[in-house]
Scaffold this motif. Structure first.
Motif, PDB file in Angstrom:
ATOM      1  N   VAL A 221      -6.155   6.317  -1.154  1.00  0.00           N
ATOM      2  CA  VAL A 221      -6.339   4.967  -1.694  1.00  0.00           C
ATOM      3  C   VAL A 221      -7.778   4.538  -1.479  1.00  0.00           C
ATOM      4  O   VAL A 221      -8.328   4.696  -0.382  1.00  0.00           O
ATOM      5  CB  VAL A 221      -5.369   3.980  -1.011  1.00  0.00           C
ATOM      6  CG1 VAL A 221      -5.605   2.567  -1.496  1.00  0.00           C
ATOM      7  CG2 VAL A 221      -3.935   4.385  -1.267  1.00  0.00           C
TER       8      VAL A 221
ATOM      9  N   ASN B 152      -7.555  -1.356  -1.499  1.00  0.00           N
ATOM     10  CA  ASN B 152      -6.961  -1.874  -0.267  1.00  0.00           C
ATOM     11  C   ASN B 152      -7.399  -3.315  -0.020  1.00  0.00           C
ATOM     12  O   ASN B 152      -6.590  -4.171   0.326  1.00  0.00           O
ATOM     13  CB  ASN B 152      -7.359  -0.970   0.900  1.00  0.00           C
ATOM     14  CG  ASN B 152      -6.567  -1.238   2.146  1.00  0.00           C
ATOM     15  OD1 ASN B 152      -5.410  -1.596   2.082  1.00  0.00           O
ATOM     16  ND2 ASN B 152      -7.204  -1.068   3.285  1.00  0.00           N
TER      17      ASN B 152
ATOM     18  N   TRP C 238      -5.081  -6.815   0.031  1.00  0.00           N
ATOM     19  CA  TRP C 238      -5.107  -7.660   1.221  1.00  0.00           C
ATOM     20  C   TRP C 238      -5.894  -8.959   1.023  1.00  0.00           C
ATOM     21  O   TRP C 238      -5.940  -9.790   1.936  1.00  0.00           O
ATOM     22  CB  TRP C 238      -5.725  -6.900   2.397  1.00  0.00           C
ATOM     23  CG  TRP C 238      -4.783  -5.945   3.039  1.00  0.00           C
ATOM     24  CD1 TRP C 238      -4.496  -4.687   2.638  1.00  0.00           C
ATOM     25  CD2 TRP C 238      -4.004  -6.179   4.211  1.00  0.00           C
ATOM     26  NE1 TRP C 238      -3.592  -4.116   3.480  1.00  0.00           N
ATOM     27  CE2 TRP C 238      -3.280  -5.004   4.472  1.00  0.00           C
ATOM     28  CE3 TRP C 238      -3.860  -7.260   5.074  1.00  0.00           C
ATOM     29  CZ2 TRP C 238      -2.405  -4.884   5.546  1.00  0.00           C
ATOM     30  CZ3 TRP C 238      -3.007  -7.137   6.154  1.00  0.00           C
ATOM     31  CH2 TRP C 238      -2.278  -5.961   6.379  1.00  0.00           C
TER      32      TRP C 238
ATOM     33  N   ILE D 245       0.839  -1.202   0.000  1.00  0.00           N
ATOM     34  CA  ILE D 245       0.000   0.000   0.000  1.00  0.00           C
ATOM     35  C   ILE D 245       0.874   1.252   0.000  1.00  0.00           C
ATOM     36  O   ILE D 245       0.623   2.210  -0.738  1.00  0.00           O
ATOM     37  CB  ILE D 245      -0.961  -0.006   1.213  1.00  0.00           C
ATOM     38  CG1 ILE D 245      -1.933  -1.186   1.118  1.00  0.00           C
ATOM     39  CG2 ILE D 245      -1.726   1.298   1.314  1.00  0.00           C
ATOM     40  CD1 ILE D 245      -2.882  -1.133  -0.062  1.00  0.00           C
TER      41      ILE D 245
END
Length: 127
Positions: A66, A71, A75, A48
């Motif tokens: 972001v 995100n 992840w 990130i």
């Protein structure tokens, strides 16, 4: 000679202001290269940070935001197994806040990947 210097400076000023316009571009980010040698338990957070750093460099803005979906996509496979490559879309938008230090900010989202994959994908300006 003086006239040509003034013309050159005039075009430089135009180019500089043209860099700060509202624009959207799609990039392929090679996260494998950016995360090489990184500790397993730090890979997703560092990915990130690397995406934010890449967006700041490409769009020449310090304020980078972001998207939540981006995100979650980073992840999705856990903290250790971050995707090697990622297709992102960066929008340079005008800052509406009166208290803002900068005139523009960058908004990073995940972009659609074509069925062919990453082959022959370069930077693409999106209207």
């Amino acid at each position: 000679l003086l006239q040509s210097l003034f013309l050159a400076f005039g075009t430089m000023a135009k180019d500089k202001s043209a860099k700060k316009e509202v624009v959207s571009r799609e990039y392929t980010v090679n996260l494998g290269k950016m995360l090489h040698g990184c500790t397993f338990k730090k890979k997703a957070p560092r990915a990130i940070k690397a995406i934010k750093q890449f967006a700041a460099k490409m769009m020449k803005t310090d304020d980078v935001r972001v998207d939540v979906k981006l995100n979650k996509d980073v992840w999705r496979r856990g903290i250790r197994n971050v995707p090697k490559k990622f297709r992102i879309r960066i929008d340079r938008k005008r800052n509406d806040d009166e208290d803002a230090k900068e005139e523009h900010y960058s908004y990073v989202t995940s972009a659609e990947l074509p069925p062919e994959g990453f082959s022959f994908l370069g930077t693409k300006v999106v209207e």
